[in-house]
Design a protein around this motif. Structure first.
Motif, PDB file in Angstrom:
ATOM      1  N   ARG A 156      47.225  57.098 -16.058  1.00  0.00           N
ATOM      2  CA  ARG A 156      47.547  57.231 -14.632  1.00  0.00           C
ATOM      3  C   ARG A 156      47.449  58.672 -14.169  1.00  0.00           C
ATOM      4  O   ARG A 156      46.991  58.947 -13.050  1.00  0.00           O
ATOM      5  CB  ARG A 156      48.940  56.658 -14.369  1.00  0.00           C
ATOM      6  CG  ARG A 156      48.957  55.125 -14.406  1.00  0.00           C
ATOM      7  CD  ARG A 156      50.355  54.569 -14.329  1.00  0.00           C
ATOM      8  NE  ARG A 156      50.336  53.103 -14.189  1.00  0.00           N
ATOM      9  CZ  ARG A 156      51.390  52.336 -14.358  1.00  0.00           C
ATOM     10  NH1 ARG A 156      52.563  52.867 -14.683  1.00  0.00           N
ATOM     11  NH2 ARG A 156      51.288  51.026 -14.202  1.00  0.00           N
ATOM     12  N   ARG A 157      47.862  59.609 -15.021  1.00  0.00           N
ATOM     13  CA  ARG A 157      47.725  61.029 -14.660  1.00  0.00           C
ATOM     14  C   ARG A 157      46.252  61.413 -14.531  1.00  0.00           C
ATOM     15  O   ARG A 157      45.853  62.079 -13.572  1.00  0.00           O
ATOM     16  CB  ARG A 157      48.399  61.909 -15.723  1.00  0.00           C
ATOM     17  CG  ARG A 157      49.918  61.807 -15.773  1.00  0.00           C
ATOM     18  CD  ARG A 157      50.499  62.923 -16.628  1.00  0.00           C
ATOM     19  NE  ARG A 157      51.915  62.726 -16.844  1.00  0.00           N
ATOM     20  CZ  ARG A 157      52.453  62.200 -17.943  1.00  0.00           C
ATOM     21  NH1 ARG A 157      51.656  61.813 -18.932  1.00  0.00           N
ATOM     22  NH2 ARG A 157      53.753  62.065 -18.070  1.00  0.00           N
ATOM     23  N   ALA A 212      44.082  62.560 -11.182  1.00  0.00           N
ATOM     24  CA  ALA A 212      43.299  63.800 -11.141  1.00  0.00           C
ATOM     25  C   ALA A 212      41.836  63.494 -10.815  1.00  0.00           C
ATOM     26  O   ALA A 212      41.181  64.240 -10.068  1.00  0.00           O
ATOM     27  CB  ALA A 212      43.405  64.525 -12.481  1.00  0.00           C
ATOM     28  N   HIS A 213      41.335  62.406 -11.350  1.00  0.00           N
ATOM     29  CA  HIS A 213      39.955  62.011 -11.080  1.00  0.00           C
ATOM     30  C   HIS A 213      39.757  61.679  -9.602  1.00  0.00           C
ATOM     31  O   HIS A 213      38.761  62.068  -8.994  1.00  0.00           O
ATOM     32  CB  HIS A 213      39.594  60.805 -11.946  1.00  0.00           C
ATOM     33  CG  HIS A 213      38.199  60.297 -11.732  1.00  0.00           C
ATOM     34  ND1 HIS A 213      37.919  59.180 -10.983  1.00  0.00           N
ATOM     35  CD2 HIS A 213      36.999  60.769 -12.152  1.00  0.00           C
ATOM     36  CE1 HIS A 213      36.607  58.982 -10.953  1.00  0.00           C
ATOM     37  NE2 HIS A 213      36.035  59.921 -11.663  1.00  0.00           N
ATOM     38  N   HIS A 214      40.710  60.974  -9.008  1.00  0.00           N
ATOM     39  CA  HIS A 214      40.608  60.643  -7.583  1.00  0.00           C
ATOM     40  C   HIS A 214      40.620  61.909  -6.726  1.00  0.00           C
ATOM     41  O   HIS A 214      39.883  62.004  -5.744  1.00  0.00           O
ATOM     42  CB  HIS A 214      41.748  59.724  -7.167  1.00  0.00           C
ATOM     43  CG  HIS A 214      41.554  58.298  -7.592  1.00  0.00           C
ATOM     44  ND1 HIS A 214      40.399  57.588  -7.331  1.00  0.00           N
ATOM     45  CD2 HIS A 214      42.375  57.439  -8.262  1.00  0.00           C
ATOM     46  CE1 HIS A 214      40.503  56.375  -7.813  1.00  0.00           C
ATOM     47  NE2 HIS A 214      41.689  56.255  -8.395  1.00  0.00           N
ATOM     48  N   ARG A 215      41.460  62.874  -7.118  1.00  0.00           N
ATOM     49  CA  ARG A 215      41.487  64.143  -6.353  1.00  0.00           C
ATOM     50  C   ARG A 215      40.141  64.853  -6.458  1.00  0.00           C
ATOM     51  O   ARG A 215      39.647  65.438  -5.483  1.00  0.00           O
ATOM     52  CB  ARG A 215      42.617  65.041  -6.877  1.00  0.00           C
ATOM     53  CG  ARG A 215      44.018  64.533  -6.548  1.00  0.00           C
ATOM     54  CD  ARG A 215      45.065  65.612  -6.772  1.00  0.00           C
ATOM     55  NE  ARG A 215      45.151  66.011  -8.171  1.00  0.00           N
ATOM     56  CZ  ARG A 215      45.956  65.439  -9.068  1.00  0.00           C
ATOM     57  NH1 ARG A 215      46.713  64.397  -8.709  1.00  0.00           N
ATOM     58  NH2 ARG A 215      45.993  65.869 -10.301  1.00  0.00           N
ATOM     59  N   PHE A 216      39.546  64.812  -7.655  1.00  0.00           N
ATOM     60  CA  PHE A 216      38.247  65.436  -7.867  1.00  0.00           C
ATOM     61  C   PHE A 216      37.166  64.771  -7.006  1.00  0.00           C
ATOM     62  O   PHE A 216      36.372  65.443  -6.346  1.00  0.00           O
ATOM     63  CB  PHE A 216      37.886  65.348  -9.348  1.00  0.00           C
ATOM     64  CG  PHE A 216      36.464  65.709  -9.676  1.00  0.00           C
ATOM     65  CD1 PHE A 216      36.018  67.018  -9.552  1.00  0.00           C
ATOM     66  CD2 PHE A 216      35.571  64.746 -10.106  1.00  0.00           C
ATOM     67  CE1 PHE A 216      34.711  67.353  -9.854  1.00  0.00           C
ATOM     68  CE2 PHE A 216      34.266  65.065 -10.407  1.00  0.00           C
ATOM     69  CZ  PHE A 216      33.832  66.371 -10.286  1.00  0.00           C
ATOM     70  N   ILE A 217      37.148  63.434  -6.993  1.00  0.00           N
ATOM     71  CA  ILE A 217      36.155  62.700  -6.204  1.00  0.00           C
ATOM     72  C   ILE A 217      36.357  62.961  -4.712  1.00  0.00           C
ATOM     73  O   ILE A 217      35.394  63.157  -3.956  1.00  0.00           O
ATOM     74  CB  ILE A 217      36.231  61.197  -6.506  1.00  0.00           C
ATOM     75  CG1 ILE A 217      35.844  60.920  -7.965  1.00  0.00           C
ATOM     76  CG2 ILE A 217      35.312  60.415  -5.564  1.00  0.00           C
ATOM     77  CD1 ILE A 217      34.441  61.354  -8.328  1.00  0.00           C
ATOM     78  N   ASP A 218      37.622  62.976  -4.269  1.00  0.00           N
ATOM     79  CA  ASP A 218      37.900  63.257  -2.857  1.00  0.00           C
ATOM     80  C   ASP A 218      37.422  64.654  -2.478  1.00  0.00           C
ATOM     81  O   ASP A 218      36.904  64.869  -1.374  1.00  0.00           O
ATOM     82  CB  ASP A 218      39.406  63.131  -2.588  1.00  0.00           C
ATOM     83  CG  ASP A 218      39.876  61.690  -2.627  1.00  0.00           C
ATOM     84  OD1 ASP A 218      39.023  60.792  -2.521  1.00  0.00           O
ATOM     85  OD2 ASP A 218      41.089  61.463  -2.772  1.00  0.00           O
ATOM     86  N   HIS A 219      37.590  65.606  -3.403  1.00  0.00           N
ATOM     87  CA  HIS A 219      37.132  66.975  -3.143  1.00  0.00           C
ATOM     88  C   HIS A 219      35.611  67.007  -2.993  1.00  0.00           C
ATOM     89  O   HIS A 219      35.086  67.614  -2.045  1.00  0.00           O
ATOM     90  CB  HIS A 219      37.569  67.891  -4.281  1.00  0.00           C
ATOM     91  CG  HIS A 219      36.953  69.264  -4.224  1.00  0.00           C
ATOM     92  ND1 HIS A 219      37.328  70.213  -3.287  1.00  0.00           N
ATOM     93  CD2 HIS A 219      35.972  69.838  -4.972  1.00  0.00           C
ATOM     94  CE1 HIS A 219      36.612  71.317  -3.463  1.00  0.00           C
ATOM     95  NE2 HIS A 219      35.779  71.098  -4.477  1.00  0.00           N
ATOM     96  N   LEU A 220      34.893  66.342  -3.900  1.00  0.00           N
ATOM     97  CA  LEU A 220      33.436  66.314  -3.804  1.00  0.00           C
ATOM     98  C   LEU A 220      32.983  65.642  -2.511  1.00  0.00           C
ATOM     99  O   LEU A 220      32.030  66.073  -1.870  1.00  0.00           O
ATOM    100  CB  LEU A 220      32.843  65.568  -5.003  1.00  0.00           C
ATOM    101  CG  LEU A 220      32.780  66.291  -6.348  1.00  0.00           C
ATOM    102  CD1 LEU A 220      32.070  65.425  -7.368  1.00  0.00           C
ATOM    103  CD2 LEU A 220      32.072  67.634  -6.227  1.00  0.00           C
TER     104      LEU A 220
END
Length: 255
Positions: free
Chosen positions: A80-81, A85-93
């Motif tokens: 889950r952590r 973090a992956h979702h934040r990375f994708i949202d940033h891209l």
């Protein structure tokens, strides 16, 4: 973990449901799995993790049950952590305007290309048809050049992989499972899969020979044949040939 793929969101959701319900029967129902598929997934994860993630409780006043081990709880929390973090990375891209967002469309392709297996032949494709049976299902994939590959998989695998028309998937076939035929349409055989093309390369060995057949659209398929077969069929570059293999020899996966 250490190069081993333990599973994705579906399997972790099963673990989390076991932790919530304390019963694999209820957990399987909650995530839409059959009881057998749930236990198969748990056993596969236990084997890959090298430690038990789920354990049975002895029956008693409460009637027994199933629960996560401390390692299983830790795995769910860490997933889950990482997922957050992956979702934040994708949202940033996705918020960028320098071309990075356009690259997201190739993530699945890059992930598939980085996959390492012992199977020589790997084909990316799209599921076009699923015929459901009592135990096994027949899955058809459209691959490069407009050709198709038919695979026989268990019904539980169809469900756990989410195989349905339109779903992106890949097919793996070992070179040793391929029969090379030349002339005509390969005759009347029980094998479902016949990929026609032209021999692009023949590497002759002391006992076996490696044959590569170029397929329409830019794909290739490799086969391992005996040297005697190479000589008897007069296999050489440029001649028409067909790769023949059974549907049961195909492994289907999703990224």
């Amino acid at each position: 973990m250490d190069g081993q793929h333990l599973g994705g969101p579906d399997r972790v959701a099963l673990l989390a449901a076991i932790g919530t319900h304390g019963s694999i029967t209820q957990a399987a129902r909650a995530v839409g799995m059959s009881y057998k598929a749930a236990w198969d997934a748990v056993e596969a994860m236990n084997n890959l993790a090298g430690a038990a993630l789920v354990e049975r409780l002895a029956g008693g006043k409460g009637g027994g049950g199933t629960r996560l081990t401390p390692r299983g709880v830790q795995l769910v929390e860490n997933f889950r952590r990482l997922e957050a973090a992956h979702h934040r990375f994708i949202d940033h891209l996705d918020s960028q305007h320098d071309g990075s967002a356009d690259a997201l469309a190739d993530l699945d392709l890059i992930r598939t290309m980085s996959m390492r297996t012992s199977a020589r032949n790997q084909f990316a494709g799209t599921v076009t048809k699923v015929v459901t049976g009592a135990v096994n299902d027949e899955v058809t994939l459209a691959i490069v050049g407009g050709q198709q590959i038919v695979a026989i998989v268990t019904h539980d695998s169809t469900v756990s992989l989410g195989l349905a028309p339109g779903v992106a998937a890949f097919a793996l076939v070992k070179a040793s499972s391929i029969i090379v035929a030349v002339g005509g349409d390969a005759g009347r055989l029980s094998a479902r899969n016949r990929l026609a093309g032209t021999i692009a390369r023949v590497r002759t060995g002391a006992v076996n020979s490696d044959v590569t057949i170029a397929l329409p659209g830019g794909g290739t398929i490799g086969a391992t044949v005996t040297r005697d077969s190479e000589e008897a069929l007069e296999l050489r570059e440029g001649i028409a040939a067909t790769a023949v293999f059974k549907a049961s020899s195909v492994i289907v996966g999703v990224a």
